[in-house]
Design a protein around this motif. Structure first.
Motif, short mmCIF file in Angstrom:
data_model
loop_
_atom_site.label_atom_id
_atom_site.label_comp_id
_atom_site.label_asym_id
_atom_site.label_seq_id
_atom_site.Cartn_x
_atom_site.Cartn_y
_atom_site.Cartn_z
N GLN A 100 0.85 -1.19 0.00
CA GLN A 100 0.00 0.00 0.00
C GLN A 100 0.89 1.24 0.00
N VAL A 101 0.90 1.94 -1.12
CA VAL A 101 1.84 3.04 -1.28
C VAL A 101 1.54 4.21 -0.34
N ASP A 102 0.28 4.33 0.12
CA ASP A 102 -0.06 5.43 1.00
C ASP A 102 0.10 5.08 2.48
N ALA A 103 0.51 3.85 2.78
CA ALA A 103 0.65 3.44 4.18
C ALA A 103 1.67 4.28 4.96
N PRO A 104 2.85 4.60 4.39
CA PRO A 104 3.80 5.40 5.17
C PRO A 104 3.22 6.74 5.63
N GLU A 105 2.41 7.38 4.78
CA GLU A 105 1.80 8.64 5.18
C GLU A 105 0.90 8.45 6.39
N ARG A 106 0.16 7.35 6.41
CA ARG A 106 -0.71 7.04 7.54
C ARG A 106 0.10 6.91 8.82
N TYR A 107 1.17 6.12 8.80
CA TYR A 107 1.94 5.86 10.02
C TYR A 107 2.74 7.09 10.45
N ARG A 108 3.15 7.91 9.51
CA ARG A 108 3.80 9.17 9.90
C ARG A 108 2.82 10.07 10.62
N SER A 109 1.58 10.08 10.16
CA SER A 109 0.59 10.95 10.79
C SER A 109 0.34 10.55 12.24
N TYR A 110 0.53 9.27 12.55
CA TYR A 110 0.30 8.79 13.90
C TYR A 110 1.24 9.44 14.91
N VAL A 111 2.38 9.91 14.44
CA VAL A 111 3.31 10.59 15.36
C VAL A 111 3.44 12.07 15.05
N ARG A 112 3.43 12.44 13.77
CA ARG A 112 3.66 13.83 13.39
C ARG A 112 2.41 14.69 13.51
N GLU A 113 1.22 14.07 13.47
CA GLU A 113 -0.03 14.84 13.51
C GLU A 113 -0.87 14.52 14.74
N ASP A 114 -0.23 14.00 15.77
CA ASP A 114 -0.91 13.73 17.03
C ASP A 114 -0.34 14.68 18.08
N PRO A 115 -1.11 15.67 18.54
CA PRO A 115 -0.58 16.66 19.48
C PRO A 115 -0.22 16.08 20.84
N THR A 116 -0.72 14.88 21.16
CA THR A 116 -0.38 14.27 22.45
C THR A 116 0.89 13.41 22.37
N TYR A 117 1.45 13.25 21.18
CA TYR A 117 2.58 12.34 21.01
C TYR A 117 3.85 12.89 21.65
N ARG A 118 4.56 11.99 22.32
CA ARG A 118 5.90 12.27 22.84
C ARG A 118 6.84 11.19 22.33
N LEU A 119 8.09 11.55 22.12
CA LEU A 119 9.02 10.63 21.48
C LEU A 119 9.15 9.32 22.25
N GLY A 120 9.08 9.37 23.57
CA GLY A 120 9.18 8.15 24.36
C GLY A 120 8.06 7.17 24.11
N GLN A 121 6.99 7.60 23.45
CA GLN A 121 5.86 6.71 23.19
C GLN A 121 6.10 5.75 22.04
N THR A 122 7.16 5.91 21.31
CA THR A 122 7.56 4.92 20.32
C THR A 122 8.64 4.05 20.96
N ARG A 123 8.30 2.80 21.23
CA ARG A 123 9.21 1.85 21.85
C ARG A 123 9.71 0.89 20.78
N VAL A 124 11.00 0.60 20.82
CA VAL A 124 11.58 -0.25 19.78
C VAL A 124 12.43 -1.35 20.38
N ALA A 125 12.58 -2.42 19.60
CA ALA A 125 13.53 -3.48 19.88
C ALA A 125 14.63 -3.39 18.83
N VAL A 126 15.85 -3.33 19.29
CA VAL A 126 16.99 -3.17 18.37
C VAL A 126 17.90 -4.39 18.50
N ALA A 127 18.21 -5.02 17.38
CA ALA A 127 19.09 -6.17 17.34
C ALA A 127 19.89 -6.14 16.05
#
Length: 355
Positions: free
Chosen positions: A31-58
């Motif tokens: 789905q070519v428009d999917a990245p725009e959707r997921y970017r909006s989840y962090v870039r267009e959410d006024p309640t978002y804070r960077l710590g709210q994205t949790r990752v596993a790194v290996a």
């Protein structure tokens, strides 16, 4: 096999794009428009804070992701702050190595650090995985009924706009939601964020009575049915109009059934039953799950200090499940917790709020 070394932490800002690509890979490949959707989840959410994205790194790359959403639930006259878990995902090449479990342990720590009262999630994989990790399912009512023949004289609808109709829409939503517990507390900004736009939180269709907006309904086409995600109105006549709108829309879409997630006593379902001349099949889904994050905060916020409740809690998971059932009115009324907490309105969470 050498165990995989995994680091669990908050993402940095320059890692968010890798998180977007991972979500697209797993949830919406091609789905070519999917990245725009997921970017909006962090870039267009006024309640978002960077710590709210949790990752596993290996092995020097992001192999797992979890997004935390700020949510506020109205419960027994109080507003509880919930950390909502969404987009829990593991890279296909790194599955079956405990990464999802590790992310859930990491987010438990994060919830305690930032003082969330509780955790909240909606599962599409069933409840056992999360129940084994201390989460409790909360049943939410659903309905389904056949469309039948379309009515003549379908009521006129009008398109709704944020600019003109948001105050009335908010009032209708607040009045309908006040009858239930655990509903989302939506501030004005909530209706217009990027995530809300993708979830169609703001309704597209409304009906009028005496020249005034009297009700609205949200739906989406789902296989061979229309799925109703939200409906609020100010009287039986308005609900009858909205039922006629839905039946007409279902016939136009060529679907055989109407279904959705609405409270068991919702007037729209009664209006639909009247128009099709039959009873709806009522059931529930258990996709909503909750977990205690900070018992000390819950105990204080719900003013439980003067009740016969333990200062330190939880202990056994069965006791935790009974607590949630009694607190949210979804069961457990005959348990010790039910007797301690007393009756409350039934649980409901609008499908439009599911993240």
């Amino acid at each position: 096999m050498i165990p995989l070394e995994v680091e669990y932490r908050a993402a940095s800002d320059d890692e968010l794009e890798a998180c977007v690509q991972l979500q697209q890979l797993v949830f919406r490949p091609g789905q070519v428009d999917a990245p725009e959707r997921y970017r909006s989840y962090v870039r267009e959410d006024p309640t978002y804070r960077l710590g709210q994205t949790r990752v596993a790194v290996a092995e020097g790359r992001i192999v797992g992701h979890l997004r935390v959403w700020d949510r506020k639930l109205a419960v027994r006259g109080q507003v509880l702050t919930a950390g909502g878990i969404g987009s829990l995902v593991t890279h296909p090449e790194f599955r079956a190595q405990g990464i999802a479990s590790g992310l859930l342990e990491d987010v438990d720590r994060y919830f305690r650090e930032v003082h969330y009262d509780m955790g909240l999630l909606f599962t599409i994989i069933g409840t056992p995985f999360y129940a084994a990790r201390g989460w409790t399912p909360i049943p939410i009512s659903t309905f389904e009924l056949p469309v039948g023949k379309p009515e003549q004289g379908r009521p006129a609808t009008r398109a709704l706009t944020l600019e003109d109709d948001l105050p009335v829409i908010r009032r209708l939503h607040a009045e309908c939601s006040s009858k239930y517990t655990s509903t989302e507390v939506r501030d004005e900004a909530y209706w217009s964020t990027g995530p809300a736009r993708y979830r169609s939180v703001f309704p597209a269709v409304g009906v009028e009575r005496n020249g005034q907006l009297s009700g609205y309904v949200n739906w989406e086409k789902d296989d061979d049915s229309l799925w109703v995600s939200e409906c609020c109105a100010n009287g039986e006549d308005a609900y009858a109009d909205l039922a006629a709108v839905l039946l007409g829309a279902a016939n136009e879409a060529g679907v055989a059934r109407l279904s959705g997630s609405l409270p068991t006593d919702h007037p729209l379902v009664a209006s639909l039953e009247d128009k099709v001349g039959g009873a709806a099949d009522r059931a529930s889904h258990d996709e909503m799950m909750v977990k205690i994050s900070r018992w000390d905060l819950l105990r204080e916020k719900l003013r439980l200090e003067n009740l016969d409740v333990p200062e330190m809690f939880p202990s056994e998971q069965a006791d935790v499940d009974a607590f949630w059932g009694a607190l949210l009115g979804s069961g457990g009324g005959d348990s010790v917790w039910g007797k301690r907490l007393g009756a409350c309105p039934p649980t409901f969470y609008w499908w439009a709020d599911v993240f």
